[in-house]
Write a protein that holds these residues in place. Structure first.
Motif, PDB file in Angstrom:
ATOM      1  N   ARG A  62       0.947  -1.325  -0.034  1.00  0.00           N
ATOM      2  CA  ARG A  62      -0.065   0.065   0.086  1.00  0.00           C
ATOM      3  C   ARG A  62       0.811   1.203   0.063  1.00  0.00           C
ATOM      4  NH1 ARG A  62      -3.614  -0.829   5.148  1.00  0.00           N
ATOM      5  NH2 ARG A  62      -1.744  -1.986   5.766  1.00  0.00           N
ATOM      6  N   TYR A  65       0.618   4.508   3.896  1.00  0.00           N
ATOM      7  CA  TYR A  65      -0.591   4.621   4.142  1.00  0.00           C
ATOM      8  C   TYR A  65      -1.134   5.018   5.418  1.00  0.00           C
ATOM      9  CZ  TYR A  65      -0.045   0.530   7.398  1.00  0.00           C
ATOM     10  OH  TYR A  65       0.373  -0.356   8.464  1.00  0.00           O
ATOM     11  N   GLN A  97      -5.602   8.423   6.965  1.00  0.00           N
ATOM     12  CA  GLN A  97      -5.094   7.076   6.042  1.00  0.00           C
ATOM     13  C   GLN A  97      -5.099   7.209   4.647  1.00  0.00           C
ATOM     14  OE1 GLN A  97      -7.493   3.844   7.763  1.00  0.00           O
ATOM     15  NE2 GLN A  97      -7.512   4.760   9.456  1.00  0.00           N
ATOM     16  N   ALA A  99      -3.406   5.649   0.735  1.00  0.00           N
ATOM     17  CA  ALA A  99      -3.154   4.270  -0.290  1.00  0.00           C
ATOM     18  C   ALA A  99      -2.203   5.047  -1.393  1.00  0.00           C
ATOM     19  CB  ALA A  99      -4.348   3.926  -0.850  1.00  0.00           C
TER      20      ALA A  99
END
Length: 234
Positions: A62, A65, A97, A99
């Motif tokens: 990811r 993240y 958060q 990605a």
């Protein structure tokens, strides 16, 4: 110097053996991660203390993240008839958060914590622990998620002021809502590392952390994490 090196090498060999025991054999899905942690604690006087913690998390799958930021204020009540090192905290967590560096969702947490800095000692091994309760909210999703996080840590000197440290933490979901869906024990973290002073106020902790996620009806997850933590006390 050579004796100190051999002592540290011997401790590292023992640590690797324990790491093998910490990693759950049942875990199937795995991810390699790296966490960088910076913690600063200030003595405010009269038993009060404040701490700020910044945790940056990177994942092989990811990318960047998570950026978890914690602010806590605590008061030591052990000197007022309670157990030595008993501290009660209140705090707030700001937890955006991502990605691969792209923002996904914002989480806010209110936390209450009871810590025992000097829980017990068995021979040269010193134990500390805490119990943390969190209320969690995510922007755009209704409901409050309640979570319990018991934690215990053991520290043992291995060479001068260098300590071998091991810890366990469980994440127990007390209810379900739109983003906390499991209920019961959601995951656990087991860690092993070395803690060493850099100067009178700053310590460095390097370690390995295994984060095991419980997934009912599917394969559990298993994150293998390299951790680097710098702690400063003022």
């Amino acid at each position: 110097m050579r004796n100190r090196f051999h002592a540290m090498a011997g401790g590292a060999a023992k640590a690797l053996g324990v790491v093998a025991l910490l990693a759950p054999a049942a875990a199937m899905a795995s991810d390699a991660q790296h966490w960088e942690i910076l913690t600063a604690t200030a003595n405010l006087g009269d038993g009060w203390r404040a701490s700020a913690e910044n945790i940056t998390r990177f994942s092989q799958t990811r990318g960047f993240y998570e950026l978890e930021q914690n602010l806590m204020v605590g008061h030591e009540i052990g000197d007022k008839g309670g157990p030595p090192g008993l501290v009660v905290y209140l705090g707030y967590t700001h937890d955006p958060q991502y990605a691969h560096g792209n923002f996904t969702i914002m989480e806010h947490r209110f936390r209450q914590q009871i810590s025992l800095d000097r829980l017990m000692q068995v021979g040269p091994v010193r134990f500390s622990g805490r119990v943390r309760v969190e209320q969690r909210w995510r922007e755009g999703i209704s409901g409050t998620a309640w979570r319990l996080r018991p934690y215990i840590k053991a520290a043992m000197p291995i060479a001068g002021k260098v300590m071998l440290v091991a810890a366990h933490e469980s994440f127990i979901d007390a209810n379900r809502n739109g983003f906390q869906r499991l209920g019961g024990e959601e995951r656990m973290r087991n860690s092993l590392g070395f803690n060493m002073p850099l100067n009178r106020r700053v310590t460095l902790e390097l370690g390995y952390l295994n984060q095991h996620g419980f997934v009912p009806g599917a394969k559990d997850t298993n994150d293998n994490v390299a951790t680097l933590e710098i702690k400063a006390n003022f």
